[in-house]
Write a protein that holds these residues in place. Sequence first.
Motif, PDB file in Angstrom:
ATOM      1  N   THR A   1       0.852  -1.196   0.000  1.00 26.01           N
ATOM      2  CA  THR A   1       0.000   0.000   0.000  1.00 26.01           C
ATOM      3  C   THR A   1       0.878   1.231   0.000  1.00 26.01           C
ATOM      4  O   THR A   1       2.067   1.180   0.334  1.00 26.01           O
ATOM      5  CB  THR A   1      -0.913   0.032   1.239  1.00 26.01           C
ATOM      6  OG1 THR A   1      -0.122   0.316   2.406  1.00 26.01           O
ATOM      7  CG2 THR A   1      -1.647  -1.285   1.439  1.00 26.01           C
TER       8      THR A   1
ATOM      9  N   GLY B   1      -2.802   4.387   2.371  1.00 24.67           N
ATOM     10  CA  GLY B   1      -3.504   3.144   2.643  1.00 24.67           C
ATOM     11  C   GLY B   1      -4.162   2.535   1.429  1.00 24.67           C
ATOM     12  O   GLY B   1      -4.950   1.594   1.562  1.00 24.67           O
TER      13      GLY B   1
ATOM     14  N   ASP C   1      -9.014   0.742  -0.622  1.00 20.66           N
ATOM     15  CA  ASP C   1      -8.480   1.076   0.697  1.00 20.66           C
ATOM     16  C   ASP C   1      -8.158  -0.229   1.414  1.00 20.66           C
ATOM     17  O   ASP C   1      -8.983  -1.145   1.457  1.00 20.66           O
ATOM     18  CB  ASP C   1      -9.510   1.879   1.491  1.00 20.66           C
ATOM     19  CG  ASP C   1      -8.905   2.477   2.772  1.00 20.66           C
ATOM     20  OD1 ASP C   1      -7.964   1.869   3.325  1.00 20.66           O
ATOM     21  OD2 ASP C   1      -9.385   3.535   3.208  1.00 20.66           O
TER      22      ASP C   1
ATOM     23  N   ALA D   1      -8.174  -0.841   4.351  1.00 17.26           N
ATOM     24  CA  ALA D   1      -9.099  -1.086   5.465  1.00 17.26           C
ATOM     25  C   ALA D   1     -10.233  -2.012   5.058  1.00 17.26           C
ATOM     26  O   ALA D   1     -10.888  -2.620   5.913  1.00 17.26           O
ATOM     27  CB  ALA D   1      -9.656   0.235   5.987  1.00 17.26           C
TER      28      ALA D   1
ATOM     29  N   HIS E   1      -6.499  -0.351  13.227  1.00 18.48           N
ATOM     30  CA  HIS E   1      -5.757  -0.267  11.972  1.00 18.48           C
ATOM     31  C   HIS E   1      -5.516   1.179  11.571  1.00 18.48           C
ATOM     32  O   HIS E   1      -4.393   1.566  11.214  1.00 18.48           O
ATOM     33  CB  HIS E   1      -6.520  -1.001  10.869  1.00 18.48           C
ATOM     34  CG  HIS E   1      -6.031  -0.694   9.493  1.00 18.48           C
ATOM     35  ND1 HIS E   1      -4.852  -1.188   8.992  1.00 18.48           N
ATOM     36  CD2 HIS E   1      -6.560   0.112   8.513  1.00 18.48           C
ATOM     37  CE1 HIS E   1      -4.658  -0.728   7.762  1.00 18.48           C
ATOM     38  NE2 HIS E   1      -5.692   0.050   7.446  1.00 18.48           N
ATOM     39  N   VAL E   2      -6.559   2.015  11.638  1.00 21.70           N
ATOM     40  CA  VAL E   2      -6.432   3.423  11.249  1.00 21.70           C
ATOM     41  C   VAL E   2      -5.430   4.126  12.150  1.00 21.70           C
ATOM     42  O   VAL E   2      -4.588   4.912  11.692  1.00 21.70           O
ATOM     43  CB  VAL E   2      -7.809   4.111  11.301  1.00 21.70           C
ATOM     44  CG1 VAL E   2      -7.657   5.620  11.117  1.00 21.70           C
ATOM     45  CG2 VAL E   2      -8.730   3.527  10.235  1.00 21.70           C
TER      46      VAL E   2
ATOM     47  N   MET F   1      -1.873   3.074  11.106  1.00 18.05           N
ATOM     48  CA  MET F   1      -1.423   3.691   9.868  1.00 18.05           C
ATOM     49  C   MET F   1      -1.114   5.161  10.075  1.00 18.05           C
ATOM     50  O   MET F   1      -0.148   5.707   9.514  1.00 18.05           O
ATOM     51  CB  MET F   1      -2.485   3.519   8.785  1.00 18.05           C
ATOM     52  CG  MET F   1      -2.575   2.107   8.215  1.00 18.05           C
ATOM     53  SD  MET F   1      -1.082   1.591   7.331  1.00 18.05           S
ATOM     54  CE  MET F   1      -1.116   2.718   5.924  1.00 18.05           C
TER      55      MET F   1
ATOM     56  N   THR G   1       2.524   6.910   9.218  1.00 15.81           N
ATOM     57  CA  THR G   1       2.756   8.002   8.273  1.00 15.81           C
ATOM     58  C   THR G   1       3.304   9.236   8.965  1.00 15.81           C
ATOM     59  O   THR G   1       3.918  10.089   8.323  1.00 15.81           O
ATOM     60  CB  THR G   1       1.453   8.366   7.553  1.00 15.81           C
ATOM     61  OG1 THR G   1       0.431   8.650   8.518  1.00 15.81           O
ATOM     62  CG2 THR G   1       0.991   7.215   6.673  1.00 15.81           C
TER      63      THR G   1
END
Length: 714
Positions: A168, A172, A196, A198, A209-210, A213, A217
């Motif tokens: 990815t 994402g 995505d 997700a 998960h969010v 990520m 980043t």
Amino acid sequence: MSDDRAGSGTTRHTRTAPGGASLRGLLDLAADLFDVPVAAILGDGPPIGIGAGEARALEAFRDRVIACGDVLVVPDAAIDLRWRAGPAERGAFRFLAGAPLVDGDGRCLGVLCLADSAPRPPVADRARQRLARLSGLAVAVLAQGRRTMAQRDSEGFVAATASALITTDAAGRITFANPACETLLGYPQGALAGRDVASIVPVRLRGHHVAGMGALTAGGTPKLAGRSVEVTALRADGSEVPIELSLCAWGEGAEMGVGAVMRDISERRRRNARLLRLAHEDPATGLPNRVRLAAEIDSRLAARSPVGLLTLGVDGLRAVTDGFGSGVGAALLEALVVRLAGRLPPGALLARLGEDELAVLLADAPGAADLEAGTEACAEALFAALAEPVTVGHHVLHVGARIGAAHGPRDGADAAELMAAADLALDRARHAGPRGYRAFTPAMRDAATERRALQDALLDGLAAGEVALHYQPQIELASGRLRGVEALIRWNHPTRGLLAPAEFLPAIEASTLATRFGQWCLDEACRQAAAWRKAGLPRIGVAVNLFDAQIRAGTLAEVVTQALARHRLPPEILELEVTEMIALADAPATLEPLRRLRALGVGIALDDFGTGYASLSTLKSFPLTKLKIDRGFVRDVLHDAHDATIVKAVLDIGRSLDLIVIAEGIETPEQEAALMGMGCRYAQGYRYGRPIPGDLLGLRLAESGPARTLARSA
């Protein structure tokens, strides 16, 4: 000399290096430019762009050209190499010029060569410069070929690997997914790209998960980098699949990329679940096993919930398996489990602890008294359930039970202690006869400690020669003649003196010592009988008592025949005494070795007949030669009409079955006269002699002679 110019009939070599196809085209163009064949020699492979024969000739210049480090020009007449590709191909080959192929790291990849069989003028400076530039272009072509091949190989590997690969970008979005990944997640080819990431994460896990990520980043280090974790992925159809995930990341900020390797671990999860189930369940019945039972006990005790524990020893289950096969045994066990489960109170847990041992865990009683009452009531229900026969095929099978009980936390603060208490109670119940029930008391634990110490001392005593056999006469009443002796075990304790069997035999019978002591008794009795025979004493029979464990071991026939052979004794000299509990087993595994020994001539006696539950059918099927009337009936034969009736009945049974009957425990002339009046022919007891050591018995035999009874001269 190219193929179309030389007319030699040679063919071009196939590609031997990355970028060879593109390089061939370059060499063809160069040949037109120079108007002379141009060849490339790469590494150890055959030259490209020239015929086979010329190629072998050019090999001679490989090292010289590579060593030159620059364009090498060889005058027309300087080299005249004779080469030969075959009988029809002969000629002079002239090397005109060469240039090394050197990459950016200074590594020499090979050489470019100008050559022809026809005389040529020297190569001009401009041609040499072109050759140098051509070598640089050839190096670039080779480098691109290697990159193309590496890319092709990596793409082939990624497409062929069974591991699911996915990448990815920083936002994402999925930038790549190999076929294994698409198959794993249930997407058609190319459908994952641009989605995505997700979307492959279950909804309940997307928050984590969010967050992960976002931290990544922002410059964070991926927490899963370098590690493998087990997570759950969401498939295209909405189902979930367990996966093992390994992550890596590269780049920074908006240029960052994230890659993952995923493996389907569904089968591993199923295998682990099976192993977990096997670790906590009995495979034959599906019941909880000892591990699961212990965990349940600990859980309830930790919650301060009183519990009652029953352990059941199922009598006859092992004999059925040994006698009729594992199929019948398994069917009987299954039927018993169903029957017992139907008799249990609500909330009770039935478990299997061993081959013929079950357990019931009771809980949720209002108080200790209620729990104890419930435990006893449950035990009675289990006795009743096991008392009913079970039909398996054409077999009507009977089993019984002994039950031990313990209550927690009073009798044990944890599972191990409570289960040990219940086992001690069961051990006491086994000695209480059929339907034996015992509840644990602290005295049992003290007794068990003493018994273990006694067992250790017995082993030491056996090794030190403290354990011995004494022999009691068996006589013919009418003549007074000695007909045989019974070998009885004694222990000369170093501090307590000579101990009677009642003081230590239970400790042997309740342990693994039984087989060892039983074999010792058998061998020692045979040794003593052989010593009497060697001394010329009367040939009398020797009776040896068997432990139950010797029958269950399955090696009785071999052990007995080996002992007889070792001491050179005829089988008729030996008699084996078995208890009614052994005879009750009435299974092939029990009968077969005894029948083998009986066929050889070894006598088989049923000891203490009348005190157990042997039936007439048992007497019929068992390979008996003798019945022994228990001393308890003989003791009161003059005063108890029931005992006298039983003795008379046993004598009648013996005569009807053509068996020798011997009465034990005769101590007085009155008892002797009463037994003789009933038709008893053989006797044993203190009236005829107490058990004495073998060497002393030998002396008395030598003094008295074979015709006299030892007891009346002792």
